[in-house]
Design a protein around this motif. Structure first.
Motif, PDB file in Angstrom:
ATOM      1  N   THR A 164      48.058  47.588   3.343  1.00 21.98           N
ATOM      2  CA  THR A 164      48.471  47.299   4.539  1.00 21.98           C
ATOM      3  C   THR A 164      47.365  46.390   5.308  1.00 21.98           C
ATOM      4  OG1 THR A 164      47.603  49.346   5.178  1.00 21.98           O
ATOM      5  CG2 THR A 164      49.962  49.285   4.807  1.00 21.98           C
ATOM      6  N   GLY A 165      46.281  46.431   4.675  1.00 25.26           N
ATOM      7  CA  GLY A 165      45.111  45.476   5.277  1.00 25.26           C
ATOM      8  C   GLY A 165      45.177  44.144   4.926  1.00 25.26           C
ATOM      9  N   GLY A 166      46.190  43.936   3.867  1.00 27.07           N
ATOM     10  CA  GLY A 166      46.206  42.569   3.584  1.00 27.07           C
ATOM     11  C   GLY A 166      45.309  42.293   2.397  1.00 27.07           C
ATOM     12  N   LEU A 167      44.693  43.276   1.693  1.00 23.25           N
ATOM     13  CA  LEU A 167      43.855  42.983   0.416  1.00 23.25           C
ATOM     14  C   LEU A 167      44.766  43.337  -0.864  1.00 23.25           C
ATOM     15  CD1 LEU A 167      40.651  45.287   1.563  1.00 23.25           C
ATOM     16  CD2 LEU A 167      41.044  42.945   1.614  1.00 23.25           C
TER      17      LEU A 167
ATOM     18  N   GLU B 289      52.805  55.196  -1.632  1.00 18.60           N
ATOM     19  CA  GLU B 289      53.896  54.768  -2.743  1.00 18.60           C
ATOM     20  C   GLU B 289      54.640  53.957  -2.168  1.00 18.60           C
ATOM     21  OE1 GLU B 289      55.845  57.783  -5.486  1.00 18.60           O
ATOM     22  OE2 GLU B 289      57.326  57.245  -4.359  1.00 18.60           O
ATOM     23  N   SER B 290      55.057  52.860  -2.872  1.00 11.39           N
ATOM     24  CA  SER B 290      56.305  51.804  -2.599  1.00 11.39           C
ATOM     25  C   SER B 290      57.609  52.063  -3.398  1.00 11.39           C
ATOM     26  CB  SER B 290      55.827  50.724  -2.504  1.00 11.39           C
ATOM     27  OG  SER B 290      55.001  50.291  -1.362  1.00 11.39           O
TER      28      SER B 290
ATOM     29  N   ILE C 276      54.253  45.039   0.106  1.00  7.29           N
ATOM     30  CA  ILE C 276      53.110  45.677   0.902  1.00  7.29           C
ATOM     31  C   ILE C 276      52.897  47.111   0.643  1.00  7.29           C
ATOM     32  CG2 ILE C 276      52.150  46.352   2.998  1.00  7.29           C
ATOM     33  CD1 ILE C 276      52.015  43.373   2.690  1.00  7.29           C
ATOM     34  N   LEU C 277      52.006  47.856  -0.016  1.00  8.36           N
ATOM     35  CA  LEU C 277      51.890  49.142  -0.673  1.00  8.36           C
ATOM     36  C   LEU C 277      52.111  49.963   0.634  1.00  8.36           C
ATOM     37  CD1 LEU C 277      51.331  50.826  -2.987  1.00  8.36           C
ATOM     38  CD2 LEU C 277      48.954  50.773  -2.341  1.00  8.36           C
ATOM     39  N   GLY C 278      53.190  50.768   0.388  1.00 14.58           N
ATOM     40  CA  GLY C 278      53.677  51.963   1.390  1.00 14.58           C
ATOM     41  C   GLY C 278      54.968  51.559   2.057  1.00 14.58           C
ATOM     42  N   GLU C 279      55.326  50.545   1.626  1.00 11.55           N
ATOM     43  CA  GLU C 279      56.723  50.024   2.540  1.00 11.55           C
ATOM     44  C   GLU C 279      57.743  50.218   1.398  1.00 11.55           C
ATOM     45  OE1 GLU C 279      57.058  49.077   5.606  1.00 11.55           O
ATOM     46  OE2 GLU C 279      54.997  49.547   5.850  1.00 11.55           O
TER      47      GLU C 279
END
Length: 321
Positions: free
Chosen positions: A138-141, A202-203, A219-222
């Motif tokens: 989510t931070g773009g990394l 998790e995505s 995006i991880l988590g989406e």
């Protein structure tokens, strides 16, 4: 003994719910994926960074070790996610597996996992393109080290790790049915499911084989549903034509460059950047679309140039002469 009853099987109950710090390196969410007639991959996670190794024992009593795929430099790293692949096994053979986390054996009740390799198939493998894409936090990394699992409708589960650049690629050319008895039948569109895990994040992604080369950025988590976008339209005939077409320009890979970044359907996997080579003629490997030509350039001032073909298993190999 815990026996694998399916392909991409999750070992339930290995993790003990205990708050003691000494159990934070205990393997959780243990999975067996990428099962073939000669290989399999063991994946798991730990609460704290830990080294990861598996001990494999054949039915004849032969024992050997396999290490995390990021430890090919010879130095063992500590990770939250773990992926260990065992190769050169015998078809239709049962192996016992013990996980070593920071050198400690698991399962802790001293029982081992039991895995049986699949039979060898005589039929031709399907002409699937590899699935690939990019995953960020989510931070773009880059979501480096995240575990990604993929399965098509009715298929076994395959897996890989997200690389340092956030890129990932999984060859689908040897994908089998869930019971491992046959290759997946080629169709114009097959739904597929991806699960990406990194710690507690998790995505879940739903896509199909017309929209997985590449899968749009994640995006991880989406949660995502990429079905029906028609990002590509291919058939077995056009796939075969593409793989043998003389107009395809060879892809160049420079030894020492970023190893996990996908370029033109081809990725460089080993040796990784900074690796200490014990030979002047190292084995160089990667993955890509079966049938494609890969051109390898080694060195800068006096480069050595060679080429190889991506095999049916989606893996290419090259050793300098």
């Amino acid at each position: 003994m815990i026996t694998v009853g399916g392909i991409g099987f999750l070992f339930e109950g290995i993790t003990r719910q205990d708050a003691k710090a000494t159990l934070s390196i205990e393997p959780k969410s243990v999975m067996v994926t990428n099962l073939t007639d000669t290989s399999f991959t063991f994946t798991w996670q730990t609460d704290e960074p830990a080294t990861g190794t598996i001990l494999v024992t054949s039915t004849g009593g032969k024992k050997y070790s396999s290490f995390d795929q990021r430890d090919i430099t010879g130095k063992m790293g500590k990770y939250l996610t773990h992926s260990v692949t065992v190769r050169t096994l015998a078809p239709s053979t049962t192996y016992d597996v013990t996980v070593l986390s920071n050198g400690k054996k698991y399962p802790i009740d001293k029982k081992s996992f039991s895995i049986t390799t699949l039979p060898t198939l005589a039929s031709d493998a399907p002409l699937f393109d590899p699935a690939f894409g990019s995953i960020k936090t989510t931070g773009g990394l880059p979501a480096e080290g995240a575990l990604i699992y993929i399965s098509l409708e009715g298929s076994q589960t395959l897996s890989t790790l997200v690389g340092a650049s956030g890129s990932w690629i999984i060859p689908l050319s040897l994908l089998r049915t869930q019971d491992g008895a046959a290759y997946i039948t080629q169709q114009e569109r097959i739904n597929e499911t991806l699960v990406v895990q990194l710690g507690s994040i998790e995505s879940r992604v739903t896509s199909d084989t017309l929209n997985d080369s590449p899968i749009p950025d994640i995006i991880l988590g989406e949660t995502y549903d990429f079905r029906g976008r028609d990002a590509k339209k291919t058939t077995p005939a056009t796939l075969a034509q593409k793989q043998v077409s003389p107009t395809i320009k060879p892809k160049q890979v420079v030894l020492g460059a970023i190893s996990d970044k996908l370029t033109g359907g081809v990725a460089f996997t080993a040796p990784i950047q900074g690796a200490t080579l014990s030979s002047t003629k190292p084995l160089i490997t990667g993955i890509g679309i079966p049938g494609k030509t890969v051109t390898i350039t080694i060195g800068i001032t006096e480069p050595t140039i060679g080429s190889t073909i991506v095999g049916k298993d989606g893996v290419w190999r090259f050793t300098p002469k």
